[in-house]
Scaffold this motif. Structure first.
Motif: not given
Length: 595
Positions: A37-38, A40, A42-45, A340-341, A344
């Motif tokens: 996750q780090w 990719l 994902e923690f910046q979402g 991925t998106y 959204d």
């Protein structure tokens, strides 16, 4: 006799009766998943809510004007147009097909069939067939002439031979019935005159509604360009301005290269500086505001990853199995976006009238946290890539002056074209294949089929073969090689129409192909020229085609009947043309000074 039967059966045996541990879906290496996750990002979402409601504001204006053909000046008066009455395909493509005095060789078969229908309507009355002979004698169908038989062949004119003297001329009958007075030579009794007039009224109504034809038969007003072999027309609507004060400004769209067939929004370009007179059509109903409050729905597509844990995914489209090389950057970006998106994106339904131009003023979205977000237009966005996003945007028409303020104005327009989804197309009445002949340094228009005097399609190759059989016994074909003779030129079939290159503009250069003719080989000093309507747009005039319109692969042109139904369920039947890719280059074998 007794027997012993044995077998082995495998039975699954769970270690524990409850499925609690299985349903927990335990992960034995959570640190590895956190590391992925780090990697990719994902923690910046950021935490955000799902959209609940969307309020859309805008303005919509229906089309009110149309102009067929290329505008002769920046300001012209277009004809009134109602999208609810007729679609654009039928309005633009339709052309006269019935018999007329200016073109007497067109539609005689339709006139004969109309006369048959009139006799059927007349025979349903109490007096039956009493007046059939009188109408047939007073409005006679003329038999084919000797010149028509020599040109088209007897087989193509057999229908007119049968109908001549047996049915009245429907076109002449309609012209007389429109005047209202029945000729005294018909000998109609006074007690039957009312029934005959009623039959005439029903017949004229049927005749006018059978086929969709242009109101005016002026050829100059046609949308078909014989120089481009394509349709050209313009439409406009009075659209309100986006910024206050509220004013109405005419918005004009031009279709400059419509080849026929399926018409849609991408055939149109913005034409600032052109006016069709639609600015005076603005009233309380046109244009009308758009105000809708709707619930957004997630966008779905085939192959989209499912969001639920235990839900099986559709294997019809597998983006993971798409092969891509290092140079397929666009394909890889598409796969990443879809996988991925894809979840959204949301869609909201917007109801718009058919045949309208619409603009969006604002879109306000409320999410589950109660936050209201104003989503601007892509052109109003501050994102650095916003100027390059042009999906569903219209380009400026060819020849637009970019220095004017009107050309520099960018408007977010959505055009819901009043077009047909599907039509039924008959067999071609006319068919022409335009090819390049590099050996002869010219081009040819090969007429495969042409509309004959009876209104039916005539195979030009078969008619030419029949003409060869009717030649005089003393005539020697050019293909005969046992006699030594000098010939000015080799023979070319009469359905091969020469297109000779000429200077389009003597002072500026440029080449156009001009329709020519070939001399007959019978020594009569008469020429063979085109017989169909595609190569004869205006009888008695020359035909010039731009050189770039006949590429090396050639062009195939067809003219056929089209049938469709419109919004009200009304039936539409019209004659339309189509432009298709050709079959490559060709050679006629034409040679001069041959012995």
């Amino acid at each position: 006799m007794p027997s012993i039967t044995t077998w082995t059966r495998l039975e699954p045996d769970a270690t524990h009766t409850p499925l609690t541990d299985t349903l927990q879906a335990k992960v034995y290496d959570p640190l590895w998943l956190l590391a992925r996750q780090w990697q990719l990002g994902e923690f910046q979402g950021q935490d955000c809510g799902s959209p609940v409601t969307a309020v859309l504001r805008g303005d919509s204006a229906q089309l009110t004007r149309v102009h067929l053909g290329t505008p002769s000046s920046p300001s012209i008066q277009g004809e009134a147009y109602d999208a609810g009455q007729v679609p654009l395909e039928s309005l633009v493509e339709r052309e006269p097909f019935r018999y007329s005095t200016s073109q007497p060789s067109m539609g005689l078969g339709a006139a004969a069939e109309a006369g048959q229908h009139f006799l059927r309507l007349l025979g349903q009355k109490s007096f039956g067939t009493r007046y059939h002979a009188a109408f047939t004698k007073h409005f006679p169908m003329a038999p084919p002439t000797a010149e028509e038989i020599a040109t088209w062949g007897a087989a193509a004119l057999r229908f007119l031979h049968i109908m001549a003297g047996r049915v009245p001329d429907g076109a002449a009958l309609v012209a007389a019935l429109r005047k209202g007075a029945l000729p005294a030579e018909l000998g109609i009794d006074s007690s039957h005159e009312g029934d005959v007039r009623e039959v005439g009224r029903v017949f004229v109504l049927w005749y006018e509604q059978l086929v969709s034809e242009p109101v005016s038969r002026v050829v100059a007003n046609s949308a078909w360009s014989s120089q481009r072999m394509e349709y050209a027309f313009s439409i406009s609507a009075p659209l309100a301005s986006i910024t206050p004060p509220a004013t109405f400004r005419e918005t004009v769209l031009r279709a400059q290269e419509y080849p026929g067939g399926s018409l849609d929004w991408f055939h149109f370009d913005l034409a600032p500086g052109l006016s069709l007179g639609a600015d005076g059509d603005a009233d309380g109903k046109n244009s009308s505001p758009i105000l809708q409050t709707v619930i957004p729905s997630p966008v779905s597509y085939s192959g989209m990853p499912e969001t639920r844990w235990w839900e099986f995914e559709d294997a019809t489209v597998n983006f993971g199995a798409v092969d891509s090389g290092p140079e397929d950057l666009a394909r890889m970006l598409l796969i990443e976006f879809a996988v991925t998106y894809g979840n959204d994106w949301f869609v909201i339904p917007v109801e718009l009238p058919i045949g309208s131009l619409s603009t969006i003023q604002s879109l306000i979205v409320s999410d589950t946290f109660g936050v209201r977000t104003l989503i601007p237009s892509i052109k109003a966005s501050t994102h650095p890539t916003s100027p390059f996003w042009r999906m569903f945007s219209h380009s400026l028409a060819r020849g637009t002056d970019m220095s004017t303020s009107a050309a520099g104005e960018e408007r977010d327009l959505f055009f819901l074209a009043p077009t047909l989804r599907r039509t039924l197309e008959g067999k071609p009445v006319d068919e022409v294949l335009l090819i390049r002949d590099e050996m002869a340094n010219m081009a040819w228009g090969i007429e495969g089929h042409a509309e004959g005097p009876s209104g039916r399609s005539v195979n030009r190759r078969e008619a030419y073969s029949e003409k060869l059989k009717r030649r005089e016994p003393g005539f020697q074909p050019t293909s005969q090689q046992d006699i030594s003779a000098w010939r000015l030129a080799t023979e070319v079939p009469d359905y091969w129409v020469p297109l000779i290159p000429v200077l389009a503009r003597p002072n500026e250069g440029g080449i156009m192909f001009r329709r020519g003719a070939t001399l007959r080989q019978d020594g009569s000093l008469r020429s063979d020229t085109a017989q169909g309507r595609l190569m004869n747009p205006v009888p008695g005039t020359s035909l010039d085609i731009f050189e770039e319109e006949i590429p090396r692969e050639g062009v195939r042109l067809t003219r056929a009947y089209q049938h469709a139904r419109w919004l009200s369920g009304s039936s539409l039947l019209w004659l339309g043309r189509r432009k298709h890719p050709g079959r490559g280059e060709g050679s006629s074998g034409l040679r001069f000074d041959v012995s």
